[in-house]
Design a protein around this motif. Structure first.
Motif, PDB file in Angstrom:
ATOM      1  N   HIS A   1       4.183  -7.832   2.088  1.00  0.00           N
ATOM      2  CA  HIS A   1       4.005  -7.724   3.553  1.00  0.00           C
ATOM      3  C   HIS A   1       4.062  -9.069   4.289  1.00  0.00           C
ATOM      4  O   HIS A   1       3.095  -9.510   4.882  1.00  0.00           O
TER       5      HIS A   1
ATOM      6  N   GLU B   1       0.931  -4.698  -6.062  1.00  0.00           N
ATOM      7  CA  GLU B   1       0.154  -5.832  -5.543  1.00  0.00           C
ATOM      8  C   GLU B   1      -1.215  -5.929  -6.226  1.00  0.00           C
ATOM      9  O   GLU B   1      -1.487  -6.868  -6.954  1.00  0.00           O
TER      10      GLU B   1
ATOM     11  N   ASP C   1       2.719  -0.490   1.732  1.00  0.00           N
ATOM     12  CA  ASP C   1       1.341  -0.970   1.621  1.00  0.00           C
ATOM     13  C   ASP C   1       0.387   0.196   1.923  1.00  0.00           C
ATOM     14  O   ASP C   1      -0.665   0.002   2.528  1.00  0.00           O
TER      15      ASP C   1
ATOM     16  N   HIS D   1      -0.826   1.603  -2.501  1.00  0.00           N
ATOM     17  CA  HIS D   1      -2.126   1.612  -3.188  1.00  0.00           C
ATOM     18  C   HIS D   1      -2.610   3.030  -3.479  1.00  0.00           C
ATOM     19  O   HIS D   1      -3.427   3.232  -4.366  1.00  0.00           O
TER      20      HIS D   1
ATOM     21  N   HIS E   1       4.986  -1.015  -2.996  1.00  0.00           N
ATOM     22  CA  HIS E   1       3.625  -1.395  -2.589  1.00  0.00           C
ATOM     23  C   HIS E   1       2.892  -0.187  -2.002  1.00  0.00           C
ATOM     24  O   HIS E   1       2.855   0.006  -0.792  1.00  0.00           O
TER      25      HIS E   1
HETATM   26 ZN   LIG Z   1      -1.512  -4.082  -0.140  1.00  0.00          ZN
END
Ligand SMILES: [Zn+2]
Length: 504
Positions: free
Chosen positions: A271, A134, A379, A112, A110
């Motif tokens: 998450h 994601e 994330d 970005h 994950h």
């Molecule tokens: Zn995310």
């Protein structure tokens, strides 16, 4: 000669031996010595003549699959681990592993920030595979082509339902929907286009499907089911950001458990700690229950109490204060470092941008980090103009330095499993490359991190999110060093696309 026979003969008393017996014993012993010498010569000849590309010598090798935790030398050739031995081996490049841990490179499911700057800071955090599963990408072929031969670490993206929906509905958002794709219920024709694009992405080798009703609340239960049906057809896991947070995340998990159970598509909840907040233990128990019922459900967490998202996204729709149990003062605007007010919130929501949201407690973060159910995933957010979230640069060193060394909240072996083997296993059914990642064994890809367990720690902060982690001494991606003696090497791009087979 078999060992037991040699042992029996040599244990015979010599006082009662005839000359013939004595000659037999002597010749057996000589034969045995000759055989051992031959074997030793053959094996050393094989190893030293091999001339490995890279050897890592004297390090404490930890492999979460075999549970090996011992000093070994690692020989690497053609991007693969070819030897794992106590014998001395030589290569063109030698990495001194003494006093350091040698582990499988971390696999981030994950991230970005699929841009060079994030790849670099992730390499300095021990990551060797960085995947955006994601939100994903809208066009898989183009996405992989853009990065081929240009990335420091391995990379990959899911076919993202969010991004596909934005494309089909002409949403103006740059990363997450900020217009029509948020609330619009898809027409029959739009749903058909969404399904077609998802299927195209999987045929182009997307390793997973990205999904989030939090960002696309307009997606109906039928649209959700359709996403899972397509994923199931290609054996792809669906990586879901749950619709709602806190107490409502318990209802939201059912919204995706149902489709997973009905279709058989593997489900991965992203998450869990930031969705669950104080309901993290309940969410974890639901994941455990689903697994106990035979469902393929997994989850992940990141080691920070604050999240980060776009201020114009559906997360901040009417009712966000109740849903997230926070208010304006819990929002940090990284561009200026200010905490928000009703006035600045309204202003920034119109212009859009990244906002940091303090929604969780350390107690809940720790509960998620130590749970055997979670993988670690960053994330991470694109690092642009010096702005991002510290999790982009510091997630993995923070687990090793803070939770393993300082807090003794989990063992090194378990932490490494959650950061390498477990994410590889999540994807290996669909992406065969993952069967040879997340492991230190002969035949595995030489994606390796070598770190100092006494020094490793994150340095990135909310004020300075770009600070590289410390104590990550060496990183190899497909056998090529990308971090050496704690420094990032320039001009090396050995990263490869992590992709499922392409169907034509
Ligand atoms: Zn995310």
């Amino acid at each position: 000669m078999p060992d037991d026979l040699a042992g029996n003969i040599s244990s015979m008393g010599t006082d009662r031996m005839t000359p013939a017996t004595y000659r037999l014993i002597l010749s057996c012993r000589l034969a045995r010595v000759a055989l051992l010498a031959f074997c030793w010569a053959a094996s050393t000849a094989q190893l030293s003549a091999a001339d490995f590309d890279v050897v890592i010598v004297g390090g404490r090798v930890i492999d979460p699959e075999s549970k090996l935790d011992a000093v070994r030398n690692v020989g690497i050739r053609n991007g693969k681990i070819e030897a794992l031995t106590t014998r001395l081996i030589k290569g063109r490049t030698t990495v001194d592993g003494r006093g350091l841990v040698v582990a499988p490179g971390f696999i981030d499911l994950h991230e970005h920030g699929q841009i060079p700057e994030n790849y670099r800071m992730q390499a300095m955090d021990g990551v060797t595979s960085s995947l955006e599963l994601e939100a994903g990408a809208p066009d898989i072929g183009a996405w992989y082509a853009e990065r081929e031969g240009r990335a420091v670490v391995n990379y990959g993206a899911s076919i993202g339902h969010i991004r596909v929906r934005m494309k089909v509905m002409n949403d103006p958002g740059d990363f997450l929907p900020s217009g029509t794709a948020i609330h619009k219920v898809a027409s029959d024709d739009e749903l058909k286009q969404i399904a077609q694009r998802l299927e195209d992405g999987l045929k182009q080798g997307a390793p997973a499907v990205g999904f989030s009703t939090a960002y696309t609340p307009g997606a109906t239960a039928w649209e959700t089911l359709e996403v899972f049906r397509i994923a199931a057809k290609y054996n792809a896991s669906v990586h879901v950001h749950l619709r709602s947070a806190r107490d409502k995340s318990l209802e939201s998990i059912n919204e995706v458990l149902g489709p997973a159970a009905l279709t058989g598509a593997p489900l991965h909840i992203v998450h869990l700690n930031s969705s669950g907040s104080e309901y993290t233990p309940q969410l974890l128990s639901l994941v455990a229950q689903a697994q106990a019922r035979g469902l393929d459900v997994t989850t992940e967490c990141y080691p920070y109490t604050a999240g980060m998202t776009k201020i114009a996204s559906a997360i901040f729709n009417e009712g966000w204060q109740e849903n997230l149990a926070i208010s304006y003062k819990d929002l940090l605007w990284p561009d200026t470092g200010e905490r928000l007010t009703a006035e600045s919130f309204a202003r920034y929501r119109k212009t859009n941008g990244w906002v940091i949201t303090f929604t969780n407690t350390e107690k809940m973060v720790k509960a998620a980090v130590v749970s055997p159910l979670t993988m670690i995933a960053s994330d991470g957010i694109p690092y642009v103009d010096g702005r991002s979230h510290p999790r982009s640069a510091g997630t993995y060193a923070r687990i090793l330095g803070h939770y393993v060394r300082e807090e003794k909240a989990l063992s090194l072996m378990e932490a490494l499993r959650k950061m390498s083997l477990a994410p590889a296993q999540r994807l290996e059914m669909r992406a065969p490359a993952m069967r040879n990642k997340g492991r230190i064994r002969v035949g595995a890809d030489a994606d390796i991190v070598v770190f100092d367990p006494n020094r490793v720690i994150d340095r990135a902060t909310y004020q300075q999110p770009g600070l590289h982690s410390e104590g990550i001494q060496h990183v190899l991606v497909n056998g090529v060093p990308v971090v050496k003696d704690g420094n990032l090497l320039e001009g090396v791009t050995p990263g490869r696309g992590v992709r499922a087979p392409i169907v034509r």
